[in-house]
Design an enzyme around this catalytic site. Structure first.
Site, mmCIF file in Angstrom:
data_model
loop_
_atom_site.group_PDB
_atom_site.id
_atom_site.type_symbol
_atom_site.label_atom_id
_atom_site.label_comp_id
_atom_site.label_asym_id
_atom_site.label_seq_id
_atom_site.Cartn_x
_atom_site.Cartn_y
_atom_site.Cartn_z
ATOM 1 N N LYS A 78 0.857 -1.195 0.000
ATOM 2 C CA LYS A 78 0.000 0.000 0.000
ATOM 3 C C LYS A 78 0.886 1.236 0.000
ATOM 4 O O LYS A 78 1.815 1.357 0.806
ATOM 5 C CB LYS A 78 -0.901 -0.011 1.236
ATOM 6 C CG LYS A 78 -1.781 1.233 1.379
ATOM 7 C CD LYS A 78 -2.607 1.169 2.659
ATOM 8 C CE LYS A 78 -3.324 2.485 2.925
ATOM 9 N NZ LYS A 78 -4.076 2.470 4.197
ATOM 10 N N ASP A 110 -2.702 10.279 3.829
ATOM 11 C CA ASP A 110 -4.118 9.922 3.876
ATOM 12 C C ASP A 110 -4.861 10.882 4.799
ATOM 13 O O ASP A 110 -4.768 10.784 6.016
ATOM 14 C CB ASP A 110 -4.283 8.483 4.374
ATOM 15 C CG ASP A 110 -5.752 8.102 4.543
ATOM 16 O OD1 ASP A 110 -6.611 8.753 3.915
ATOM 17 O OD2 ASP A 110 -6.033 7.151 5.300
ATOM 18 N N LYS A 170 -10.276 12.449 8.678
ATOM 19 C CA LYS A 170 -9.866 11.974 9.998
ATOM 20 C C LYS A 170 -9.976 13.138 10.988
ATOM 21 O O LYS A 170 -9.308 14.161 10.826
ATOM 22 C CB LYS A 170 -8.427 11.462 9.960
ATOM 23 C CG LYS A 170 -8.230 10.251 9.056
ATOM 24 C CD LYS A 170 -6.769 9.833 9.002
ATOM 25 C CE LYS A 170 -6.553 8.691 8.018
ATOM 26 N NZ LYS A 170 -7.162 7.426 8.479
ATOM 27 N N ASP A 182 1.275 5.942 6.022
ATOM 28 C CA ASP A 182 0.301 5.085 5.352
ATOM 29 C C ASP A 182 0.870 4.454 4.086
ATOM 30 O O ASP A 182 0.178 3.733 3.379
ATOM 31 C CB ASP A 182 -0.971 5.874 5.024
ATOM 32 C CG ASP A 182 -2.221 5.017 5.135
ATOM 33 O OD1 ASP A 182 -2.162 3.959 5.771
ATOM 34 O OD2 ASP A 182 -3.260 5.413 4.572
ATOM 35 N N ASP A 203 -12.396 6.979 3.798
ATOM 36 C CA ASP A 203 -11.211 6.723 4.615
ATOM 37 C C ASP A 203 -10.828 5.241 4.620
ATOM 38 O O ASP A 203 -9.877 4.854 5.286
ATOM 39 C CB ASP A 203 -11.427 7.215 6.048
ATOM 40 C CG ASP A 203 -10.123 7.328 6.825
ATOM 41 O OD1 ASP A 203 -9.059 7.428 6.181
ATOM 42 O OD2 ASP A 203 -10.157 7.302 8.073
ATOM 43 N N GLU A 258 -9.610 3.801 1.990
ATOM 44 C CA GLU A 258 -9.096 3.987 0.639
ATOM 45 C C GLU A 258 -7.998 3.010 0.272
ATOM 46 O O GLU A 258 -7.799 2.684 -0.903
ATOM 47 C CB GLU A 258 -8.585 5.433 0.480
ATOM 48 C CG GLU A 258 -7.166 5.692 0.964
ATOM 49 C CD GLU A 258 -6.944 5.383 2.442
ATOM 50 O OE1 GLU A 258 -5.825 4.979 2.794
ATOM 51 O OE2 GLU A 258 -7.881 5.548 3.241
ATOM 52 N N ARG A 304 -7.615 -0.163 0.641
ATOM 53 C CA ARG A 304 -8.090 -1.395 -0.007
ATOM 54 C C ARG A 304 -8.537 -1.133 -1.444
ATOM 55 O O ARG A 304 -8.485 -2.033 -2.285
ATOM 56 C CB ARG A 304 -9.215 -2.008 0.825
ATOM 57 C CG ARG A 304 -10.473 -1.186 0.928
ATOM 58 C CD ARG A 304 -11.369 -1.618 2.082
ATOM 59 N NE ARG A 304 -10.793 -1.288 3.372
ATOM 60 C CZ ARG A 304 -11.332 -1.621 4.541
ATOM 61 N NH1 ARG A 304 -12.467 -2.300 4.565
ATOM 62 N NH2 ARG A 304 -10.749 -1.281 5.666
#
Length: 575
Positions: free
Chosen positions: A344, A349, A356, A369, A429, A431, A433
């Site tokens: 990933k 993010d 968030k 992230d 959020d 995202e 995946r």
């Protein structure tokens, strides 16, 4: 000294910064983490661990500082401890090693030998300080009577996990060297005689790894930094010769990848954009062009491959996405196994429209992230140097940012992945995946037999396993045994989690094939079940959620988690 058999290594790192009239280019050039030399020196070409190339002035005008070149030489020696001369002689001891007789004298022969030359001061001091050899305990004493200026005892506990214990030993000695400004240290064990030849090699490797990572400090973004004092580390009593040289060279290459991965994660999002991450990947390929090649896909090329899920995540950012594909092919021989490592790569993010917010959201840490991609690219860095035979490896990262703008995806949007499956976005959020969906489809299309993806995917996994253990999800028992076995060698903690198929009910959509998040319960499991929808049934697949161990809150820095396990797994799959 000339009569002592020696295996030695050198840790190198350097940084330079240049600029032009039209743009700012920041380049971090690094030498090899170590360069091995023995009685007949070997020569290894200079390499760069990391090199940022920024095509425009960075937000905040941030540029990494120039860092002086630290050099640490490692040597494996067989020598009487009392004859060793240097700043610190450190002995790793278990609780059993610290046992004493009725006269409060050590029963262990190694400690007896040292204590007799110190007039009993070592046993006396350990009693006064209540040092029992528990894990985490250490004491450094300045005692006359030996060639070394200081003698240290470092607790190994019961050594239930020897790799972790010996790595901690190396880290503890490196920390002691920093505080005492020691330039040369020696590390040994109180009870090395009972170790097998193979265990001695793995022990030396773990100690060296700990010493290197314990010495390394990422000071690129600090206005001032301390100059490291440690110049040499001698590993005593664990053997010499070509086998330990080979093991230490392998350790060198793995540590190169770990430090590279750590620095990628530590770099702030205003410096490490998707474009810069792609540039880093290309540099790895150029450094080891005999075995690595790089393909970077832009937005239009991703559209041609119908990567709607990935592109939807990237749509809001001013920094365009870059789809990274490195391919390792061995320098010769038949390829017997084809593997893929997928990471990933969210360089930042924000959460998107489901931004968030609130205590514990950790938005300020969302530069990490891309920790999965750092592990994958760190492994590529290491494997480019190790060059295992008989195995082809694909390193894949769908790099982008998850931001907020009028062009970004909204809650309720439906996106279409490259395998044709549709996804209702009920939470922007979730995202990671979405990017992994297209990356997994792409990986399976490379004709691989096994795929491992790594991602800082869910807070649910951190809640379940805490900050130091990664969750493992796979329907394949064989693959689970392989990767968990590799983690035991590396010392990284993985725990296999269930893939409860009945939980998929919460992932069903009324208007699309699926939603991208289920309920709060079992969130790490439903995330893994989501990823499974994009993996070819003929391919063995594993998902590793490293949201916890990617970052060390106490040190406020990245850990490099995942690199050593991936390298070990690939190496075991080679011929």
């Amino acid at each position: 000294m000339a009569a002592i058999k020696v295996s030695s290594l050198t840790l190198l790192a350097s940084t330079t910064t240049t600029s032009s009239s039209s743009s700012v280019f920041t380049k971090l050039r690094f030498g090899p983490i170590w360069g091995i030399s023995t009685a007949t020196p070997f020569c290894y070409k200079r390499t760069r661990r990391m090199a940022h190339s920024i095509a425009r002035a960075t937000l905040g005008l941030t540029q990494p500082n120039q860092i002086e070149v630290p050099k640490i030489s490692f040597a494996a020696k067989e020598i009487d401890l009392v004859e060793w001369k240097g700043d610190i002689l450190a002995v790793g001891v278990t609780e059993k090693d610290m046992a004493k007789d009725e006269n409060s004298k050590f029963k262990n022969s190694t400690l007896q030998n040292l204590d007799s030359h110190l007039g009993g001061s070592l046993s006396e001091a350990s009693t006064e300080e209540d040092f029992t050899g528990k894990a985490g305990q250490s004491t450094i004493l300045r005692l006359p009577g030996l060639g070394s200026k200081r003698v240290g005892l470092v607790g190994l506990g019961s050594a239930a996990n020897p790799t972790t214990a010996y790595r901690s030993l190396g880290e503890a000695v490196a920390t002691a060297a920093k505080s005492s400004l020691a330039s040369n240290v020696a590390i040994t064990l109180a009870s090395p005689k009972g170790l097998s030849a193979e265990t001695k090699l793995s022990t030396a490797s773990a100690i060296a790894t700990g010493a290197v990572l314990g010495t390394h400090e990422d000071n690129r973004f600090k206005s001032e930094s301390n100059k490291p004092s440690l110049k040499s580390v001698d590993i005593l009593g664990l053997g010499t010769g070509p086998e330990i040289e080979k093991k230490l060279k392998y350790t060198e290459d793995v540590c190169a990848g770990i430090i590279f991965g750590k620095e990628l994660v530590n770099a702030p999002a205003n410096v490490l954009t998707p474009a810069v991450l792609a540039e880093e990947a290309k540099r790895i390929a150029s450094l080891y062009s005999d075995v690595l090649s790089a393909t970077i896909l832009d937005v239009e090329q991703c559209k041609e491959l119908k990567m709607g899920s990935y592109l939807a995540v990237a749509a809001a950012s001013a920094n365009p996405p870059h789809f990274i594909h490195l391919c390792y092919k061995p320098p010769g021989g038949v390829v017997k196994s084809k593997l893929a490592l997928v990471g990933k790569g969210l360089t930042f993010d924000s959460g998107g429209y489901n931004i968030k917010t609130g205590p514990g959201c950790s938005i300020e840490l969302m530069k990490f992230d891309m920790g999965g991609s750092a592990a994958v690219l760190g492994a590529a860095n290491s494997l480019g140097q190790i060059k295992p035979a008989g195995v082809e490896v694909h390193f894949i990262v769908a790099a982008c940012e998850n931001m907020i703008s009028g062009t970004g995806m909204r809650p309720g949007d439906i996106v279409t992945a490259s395998n044709g499956k549709t996804i209702e976005v009920n939470n922007t959020d979730a995202e990671g995946r979405l990017t992994l969906a297209d990356a997994l489809v792409y990986a399976c299309n490379q004709g691989v037999e096994k795929v491992v993806d790594l991602a800082t995917l869910t807070g649910a996994c951190v809640v379940a396993l805490g900050p130091s253990i990664a969750g493992v999800f796979t329907p394949s028992d064989d693959l689970a045994r392989e990767v968990l076995g590799a983690s035991e060698v590396s010392g990284e903690k993985l725990w296999r989690m269930p893939m409860e198929e009945s939980y998929w009910e919460s992932m069903k959509s009324g208007v699309a094939d699926m939603v991208n998040t289920g309920g709060r319960q079992g969130g790490a499991i439903t995330a893994a079940l989501f990823l499974k929808q994009f993996v070819d049934e003929k391919v063995q697949w594993m998902h590793i959620d490293l949201a916890g161990p990617v970052w060390n809150d106490k040190k406020k820095a990245a850990t490099g988690f995942g690199v050593s396990t991936l390298v070990e797994w690939v190496f075991k799959n080679s011929s």
